[in-house]
Design a protein around this motif. Structure first.
Motif, PDB file in Angstrom:
ATOM      1  N   GLY A  36      -5.099  -8.840  -9.383  1.00 65.23           N
ATOM      2  CA  GLY A  36      -5.372  -8.117 -10.622  1.00 65.23           C
ATOM      3  C   GLY A  36      -4.709  -6.758 -10.627  1.00 65.23           C
ATOM      4  O   GLY A  36      -4.084  -6.363 -11.613  1.00 65.23           O
ATOM      5  N   MET A  95      -8.319 -11.918  -5.416  1.00 63.85           N
ATOM      6  CA  MET A  95      -8.268 -11.772  -6.875  1.00 63.85           C
ATOM      7  C   MET A  95      -8.073 -10.310  -7.252  1.00 63.85           C
ATOM      8  O   MET A  95      -7.315  -9.993  -8.182  1.00 63.85           O
ATOM      9  CB  MET A  95      -9.574 -12.277  -7.497  1.00 63.85           C
ATOM     10  N   THR A  96      -8.766  -9.417  -6.575  1.00 67.33           N
ATOM     11  CA  THR A  96      -8.636  -7.999  -6.897  1.00 67.33           C
ATOM     12  C   THR A  96      -7.210  -7.535  -6.679  1.00 67.33           C
ATOM     13  O   THR A  96      -6.636  -6.838  -7.523  1.00 67.33           O
ATOM     14  CB  THR A  96      -9.591  -7.180  -6.021  1.00 67.33           C
ATOM     15  N   LEU A 128     -15.603  -5.748  -6.370  1.00 65.93           N
ATOM     16  CA  LEU A 128     -14.190  -6.006  -6.107  1.00 65.93           C
ATOM     17  C   LEU A 128     -13.937  -6.765  -4.812  1.00 65.93           C
ATOM     18  O   LEU A 128     -13.023  -7.553  -4.724  1.00 65.93           O
ATOM     19  CB  LEU A 128     -13.406  -4.678  -6.078  1.00 65.93           C
TER      20      LEU A 128
END
Lengths: 432, 409
Positions: free
Chosen positions: A50, A46-47, A37
């Protein structure tokens, strides 16, 4: 020397130190998170994105489901119950599920029949799907199923499906006997027997319409998800054998046969399914004798089968092309004729390679059965768009109904594709 | 299949050889097949000739010249209801191509992003992409089209909320960035306008595109012949945009954006994307994007790790490894299924009829068919259009496949 040394120092360890635990950052959940992650700045962003997306989806979805109500006779009562919350009005599914599943014309006291046919599907299909684990005789259930299902869903005298089944049985027996004189004479004799049986049997069945008869239901009454299932199952099972023939025809060395297959396949693959359904709806009747009066459902089955068999033919052609030339030559060198080498050597291998492709076509076809709603047949989509959403009781209940449709289709299609992946692993004979 | 022939036994021809001798058997089979084919087609055509309905109306394409008498809500070329059915059909065909082109572009973007991200090391992102792909692949596209249409037509605010109230207070809603407005009539976006000298700008742009290709070829030639590496990306962007901007300034700015303006009752100016177009465009892109994602993933996975390692061992930088080693090989795997996905999009645009988008199926196969009752002719033309398009694309694809095919033996 070691002795002297031992006396000169104060302490010598006699046993090994137990290994120290790895650093906290290198074990367990922490390590997993660091690697999967937060392995870099970009990955961390990005984590976070997301997690936000997941949170946003769930924060919309969970209250809608949890606060939803399954009670209430129409949209107003339903909105009163869920007043103030964002809960869904699932009462529409509770009230209209028979329409969604069976259509609005199928007599309600006969609904047990398609339900039974659907339940029997779980008896009939496993022998074909899990052939490697079940004894071969269980395939009888699969073979008998279409006739029973027809009788249950459409009703009428039991003689009709019995005659149809007898025709197949007789044809196979005759084919088996005659086959030793050659494949083609066997095939011809088999077809002749089948048609003879159906003709004779059909006359008899016409005479005894009431013999062991279930109440007949017209094709027009089929609707809802049942219609999608019927169309999907019939068309897939018909189009696989036709697709095999077309693929073999396209590979054939006979120019006329090959030309016909190429033209047919390319034509069907070049046009959208909707145009073919239009043909079924308005044009096909021109090309049939006026007295034939085919059901719309039969015409649709013909066109969808044409459509999917062309796609299956292309998939199988890929499988045939992927076989090494040596396999064909092996068949020739053993002295097998065309039919034998195809049945015993080429097709088993080619079909194995094409399984994923065939399943893709089957899933696509099942999804495409929703297109019949465009030519005003009331399948699941047609039912939702037509009678249910336009009724004053349930005007404006979109999300719940479409979610229901999505769930039904997702379960079936996802199930089939998972099965195909499993089957691929089972059939893999190379050593990896 | 091969036969064992014996040249020494010269015998006369016997009828049984037609069945038993593989030299002649193929002729027998073909003859039988031909006869069956003729019989089948003869039967179908005979039925059509004897059909009472068809006998009465005949087959006649003259209806295409009659006035259509219906309105089309999206007109890429001028059209009134007094124009012919033929013109209505042409507009339908253009609308089909418009939505197909838009969907192809966005589906490719969605698909490539999702396919690459699904292979990402980031657990949550790769799982999200897997969920996206599975959900959209396993639910019929017709349902997606209708759902998005429902959203666009029912959950967006009505235009009245953008209207200026009479008492001079602020309206309930304002345009996003002064340019975009999502209403239940559709989404209003700015329109690109060209003044009188617009064609000069268009010509400049086309010349710039040619210039970019020229620069690329020149850079490659320099690299291969003299070993001199020239930058490509920045000069290319410069060549692409600078001339257009300069020409636009020199000509006094004929090119510009026309924003939608709230008039008394409705928006004026700008460009309206109707809910039907949005539904079709977005649903087809996101649905086909899921399939393209799988193709892209398969293409990247098909390149063995050894290729990347070999390139790294040769001393190539990561960017070069991607552009010179991995991508050319992956594209060979990705492009053929990608093209067939594009064909699927084009064919699936015919689902427009479910949401009332006036594509070819909606005009020629829908209203024209219903008004004139010329089912056979309309459907024949409809099929011909899609067939021509598909076969043309397939032909191009075959040429491409041959050019990138691995050259073996």
């Amino acid at each position: 020397m070691s002795d002297a040394h031992a006396h000169s120092v104060a302490f010598v360890r006699k046993s090994e130190i137990p290994p120290a635990p790895p650093p906290a950052a290198e074990t367990g959940a922490w390590k997993w998170m660091r690697e999967n992650l937060f392995s870099g700045p970009f990955n961390t962003i990005m984590t976070v994105v997301g997690v936000l997306i997941v949170f946003w989806l769930l924060s919309g979805l969970i209250p809608w489901i949890v606060n939803g109500t399954w009670e209430g006779a129409d949209i107003r009562e339903c909105r009163e119950i869920t007043a103030g919350t964002t809960g869904g009005c699932f009462a529409v599914i509770a009230e209209r599920w028979p329409q969604l599943l069976y259509g609005f014309q199928y007599p309600d006291y006969l609904r047990w029949r398609p339900s039974l046919a659907f339940a029997l599907l779980f008896v009939a299909v496993p022998p074909a799907l899990f052939i490697m684990f079940l004894p071969r005789w269980t395939l009888i259930a699969t073979a008998v199923y279409p006739f029973i299902a027809y009788w249950l869903i459409w009703g009428g005298t039991i003689l009709t499906p019995v005659v149809a089944a007898l025709g197949v049985v007789f044809a196979y027996t005759v084919f088996h006997r005659v086959e030793r004189y050659g494949f083609v004479p066997g095939l011809a004799a088999g077809f002749a027997t089948a048609f003879l049986t159906w003709w004779v049997g059909g006359t008899i069945a016409d005479e005894f319409r009431t013999f062991a008869a279930l109440e007949a239901v017209e094709s027009r009454a089929m609707g809802g998800f049942m219609l999608n299932m019927i169309l999907g199952i019939i068309c897939v099972s018909l189009s696989i054998p036709i697709g095999i023939l077309l693929a073999l025809g396209r590979q054939s060395r006979l120019p006329i046969v090959k030309g016909f297959c190429v033209v047919f396949i390319e034509f069907v693959r070049g046009v959208p399914l909707i145009t073919l359904l239009f043909v079924a709806n308005v044009v096909l009747a021109y090309f049939l004798p006026p007295e034939s009066n085919l059901d719309l459902i039969v015409r649709v089955v013909i066109m969808i089968t044409m459509f999917s068999s062309a796609y299956i033919a292309e998939v199988i052609r890929g499988g045939l092309a992927a076989l090494p030339k040596g396999q064909y030559e092996a068949g020739d060198s053993l002295g097998l004729d065309y039919a034998q080498s195809m049945r015993l050597i080429i097709l088993p291998q080619a079909l194995k390679i094409s399984i994923p492709g065939i399943v893709n076509v089957a899933v696509g076809l099942f999804k495409d059965t929703t297109l019949v709603s465009v030519i005003s047949m009331f399948d699941l989509v047609g039912m939702i768009r037509g009678p249910i959403l336009s009724s004053t009781d349930w005007v404006g209940v979109y999300w719940e109904l479409w979610a229901f449709a999505c769930v039904l289709f997702f379960v079936v299609c996802y199930g089939i594709s998972q099965y195909s992946q499993w089957l691929e692993r089972q059939l893999r004979t190379d050593h990896r | 299949m091969t036969t064992i022939t014996d040249p020494h036994r010269a015998e006369g021809f016997r009828v049984s050889q037609l069945i038993n001798d593989t030299r002649y058997r193929s002729y027998t089979f073909q003859f039988i097949a031909l006869v069956c084919l003729f019989l089948a087609f003869g039967w179908l055509i005979n039925n059509a000739i004897n059909n009472p309905v068809l006998q009465e109306v005949g087959i006649d394409f003259g209806y295409l010249q009659a006035p259509a008498g219906y309105d089309i809500n999206q007109q890429p070329i001028p059209y009134t209801s007094q124009d012919t059915h033929l013109r209505a059909s042409i507009i339908g065909a253009i609308n089909t191509l418009i939505v197909a082109f838009l969907s192809i572009v966005t589906a490719t973007i969605f698909g490539v992003i999702a396919g690459v991200l699904r292979l990402s090391n980031n657990w949550i992102i790769s799982k999200l992409m897997a969920v996206y792909v599975e959900i959209f692949r396993n639910i019929p596209v017709l349902i997606w089209i209708i759902i998005i249409f429902t959203v666009a037509a029912n959950t967006f605010p009505p235009i009245s909320e953008f209207r200026l109230p009479r008492d001079g207070s602020d309206p309930d809603r304002t345009l996003l960035l002064g340019m975009f407005a999502a209403t239940n009539q559709g989404v209003f976006i700015p329109r690109l306008t060209f003044g009188g000298m617009g064609w000069i700008i268009a010509a400049t742009f086309i010349a710039s595109v040619a210039g970019v290709f020229g620069w690329r070829a020149y850079a490659r030639k320099e690299l291969y012949e003299k070993g001199r590496e020239l930058p490509v990306l920045l000069p290319a962007l410069g060549i692409l945009f600078l001339p257009v901007i300069v020409v636009n300034l020199v000509l006094g700015g004929p090119m510009g954006l026309e924003n939608p303006e709230m008039g008394r009752f409705r928006f004026e100016g700008g460009f309206l994307l109707r809910p039907s177009l949005i539904a079709l465009w977005f649903a087809l892109s996101i649905y086909t994007g899921a399939f393209i994602a799988e193709n892209v993933r398969a293409g990247i996975l098909a390149i063995s790790k050894g290729q990347t390692e070999a390139a790294a061992a040769l001393g190539l930088r990561p960017g070069r490894i991607m552009s010179l080693v991995v991508l050319p090989q992956a594209l060979r795997v990705i492009i053929p299924p990608l093209i067939s996905q594009y064909l699927n999009i084009t064919k699936n645009t015919s689902l427009a009829i479910a949401v009332g988008y006036m594509d070819l199926t909606g005009t020629l196969g829908g209203i024209t068919l219903n008004q004139t009752g010329r089912a056979l002719e309309c459907i024949m033309l409809l099929m011909l259009f899609y067939l021509t398009f598909s076969l043309a694309i397939s032909a191009i694809m075959n040429v491409y496949n041959r050019s990138v095919m691995l050259k073996e033996r």
